[in-house]
Design a protein around this motif. Structure first.
Motif, PDB file in Angstrom:
ATOM      1  N   ARG A   3       0.788  -1.240   0.076  1.00 31.27           N
ATOM      2  CA  ARG A   3      -0.157   0.029  -0.048  1.00 31.27           C
ATOM      3  C   ARG A   3       0.928   1.155  -0.031  1.00 31.27           C
ATOM      4  O   ARG A   3       1.877   1.383   0.947  1.00 31.27           O
ATOM      5  N   THR A  33      -7.057   7.598   2.175  1.00 33.11           N
ATOM      6  CA  THR A  33      -7.260   6.288   3.039  1.00 33.11           C
ATOM      7  C   THR A  33      -8.426   5.508   2.266  1.00 33.11           C
ATOM      8  O   THR A  33      -8.012   4.464   2.193  1.00 33.11           O
ATOM      9  N   GLY A  36      -6.958   3.350  -0.280  1.00 37.52           N
ATOM     10  CA  GLY A  36      -5.998   2.103   0.129  1.00 37.52           C
ATOM     11  C   GLY A  36      -4.633   2.749   0.315  1.00 37.52           C
ATOM     12  O   GLY A  36      -3.727   1.960   0.445  1.00 37.52           O
ATOM     13  N   LEU A 177      -7.950  -2.000  -4.023  1.00 39.76           N
ATOM     14  CA  LEU A 177      -8.612  -2.152  -2.635  1.00 39.76           C
ATOM     15  C   LEU A 177      -9.811  -1.561  -2.388  1.00 39.76           C
ATOM     16  O   LEU A 177      -9.795  -0.203  -2.935  1.00 39.76           O
ATOM     17  N   CYS A 178     -10.461  -2.073  -1.695  1.00 35.64           N
ATOM     18  CA  CYS A 178     -11.789  -1.321  -1.276  1.00 35.64           C
ATOM     19  C   CYS A 178     -11.849  -1.216   0.079  1.00 35.64           C
ATOM     20  O   CYS A 178     -11.407  -2.110   1.045  1.00 35.64           O
ATOM     21  N   VAL A 179     -12.062   0.040   0.639  1.00 35.32           N
ATOM     22  CA  VAL A 179     -11.859   0.373   2.117  1.00 35.32           C
ATOM     23  C   VAL A 179     -13.327   0.927   2.429  1.00 35.32           C
ATOM     24  O   VAL A 179     -13.736   1.599   1.762  1.00 35.32           O
ATOM     25  N   ASP A 207      -6.729  -6.950   9.335  1.00 38.32           N
ATOM     26  CA  ASP A 207      -6.830  -5.686   8.011  1.00 38.32           C
ATOM     27  C   ASP A 207      -7.849  -4.736   8.588  1.00 38.32           C
ATOM     28  O   ASP A 207      -8.433  -3.995   7.842  1.00 38.32           O
ATOM     29  N   SER A 231     -10.141  -3.193   4.925  1.00 36.68           N
ATOM     30  CA  SER A 231      -9.735  -3.042   3.514  1.00 36.68           C
ATOM     31  C   SER A 231      -9.711  -4.515   3.249  1.00 36.68           C
ATOM     32  O   SER A 231      -9.311  -5.429   3.511  1.00 36.68           O
ATOM     33  N   CYS A 235     -15.361  -5.042  -2.295  1.00 37.89           N
ATOM     34  CA  CYS A 235     -16.201  -4.228  -1.196  1.00 37.89           C
ATOM     35  C   CYS A 235     -16.820  -5.216  -0.355  1.00 37.89           C
ATOM     36  O   CYS A 235     -17.181  -4.806   0.701  1.00 37.89           O
ATOM     37  N   ALA A 238     -14.601  -6.383   2.216  1.00 40.59           N
ATOM     38  CA  ALA A 238     -14.295  -5.425   3.321  1.00 40.59           C
ATOM     39  C   ALA A 238     -15.586  -5.178   4.167  1.00 40.59           C
ATOM     40  O   ALA A 238     -15.523  -4.977   5.443  1.00 40.59           O
TER      41      ALA A 238
END
Length: 264
Positions: A3, A33, A36, A177-179, A207, A231, A235, A238
């Motif tokens: 990341r 953020t 990711g 990434l999906c946060v 995570d 993350s 999604c 997450a």
């Protein structure tokens, strides 16, 4: 998964003396953020070429992304472009595309180009100007030694109008990434009582970032907001991690405190 790391450098004496609240740093940190990025440091420096250049050099030593805000205007204390140029050892040059942006902004208002206005079109050599749909001063974007530097205005309305477009420059380099962040509000339980329960719940998700935010009095009227940020490559995963974490916390609360004595 790697990341990227980011530094945010906010510039202006008005921040250091407390005249202006630094909302830009919070906005940028949040947006990074959620994409990711790991925001490792937020720095505030005054209107000094040496201080700005030093902060940028330090950031380039450890960050993949450096975002600056402030110091792009027409006055003598607006010196971010010059400082960034010094930090990356490039000359400050008149950028024709940036000049057209400035010329158009003032031309539509029937105002001439002055030395102070032309100043806003000087960028570090090799930088790409970023259009400012709200104000006069263009931003800039440049890649230096593998690090992405984004220079944005300090006026919040201008910065926010430009940020999403600026972040598109980073999209090819950001992790897939999906946060996701969700939270609950817990009433009637002191934060100090929640602390060991949060610790136990957090162990189930490496995570996830779990943080409590007290909103009331610790003893007389405890109100604690608990936020969970997770993350994942998609999604759905997450969201599942966040909700599993919140579910574990609620189960721990139910096991140790009567639901009738608290509210979620």
């Amino acid at each position: 998964m790697y990341r990227p790391r980011a530094w945010i450098i906010t510039i202006g004496n008005e921040l250091l003396i407390g005249r202006t609240v630094n909302t830009n740093a919070a906005t940028i940190a949040r947006e990074l953020t959620l994409r990711g990025v790991l925001v490792k440091r937020i720095v505030v420096v005054g209107d000094s070429i040496d201080e700005i250049a030093t902060a940028v050099r330090e950031a380039l030593g450890s960050a993949d992304i450096v975002v600056t805000t402030g110091g792009l205007g027409p006055t003598d204390d607006d010196m971010t472009m010059e400082a960034v140029a010094a930090a990356i050892d490039e000359p400050l040059v008149l950028n024709p595309e940036a000049l057209e942006m400035v010329k158009k902004f003032y031309g539509e208002k029937g105002l001439p180009l002055t030395r102070e206005r032309i100043k806003m079109a000087y960028l570090p050599r090799g930088a790409e100007p970023l259009p400012n749909p709200v104000g006069a001063a263009p931003g800039a974007y440049i890649i230096y030694s593998g690090s992405h530097i984004i220079m944005l205005p300090g006026v919040p309305a201008e910065m926010e109008a430009m940020l999403q477009e600026a972040l598109k420059k980073l999209k090819p380099f950001l992790p897939r990434l999906c946060v996701v962040e969700e939270g609950i509000t817990i009433r009637g339980v002191p934060e100090s009582t929640l602390a060991p329960l949060l610790r136990r719940a957090a162990k189930s998700c490496s995570d996830c970032y779990v943080k409590s935010h007290p909103k009331g009095h610790e003893v007389r009227e405890p109100v604690v907001e608990v936020k969970v940020l997770a993350s994942a490559p998609n999604c759905e995963t997450a969201k599942s991690r966040v909700r599993n974490m919140l579910g574990k916390l609620e189960a721990l609360l139910n096991a140790t405190h009567s639901p009738g004595k608290r509210g979620l």
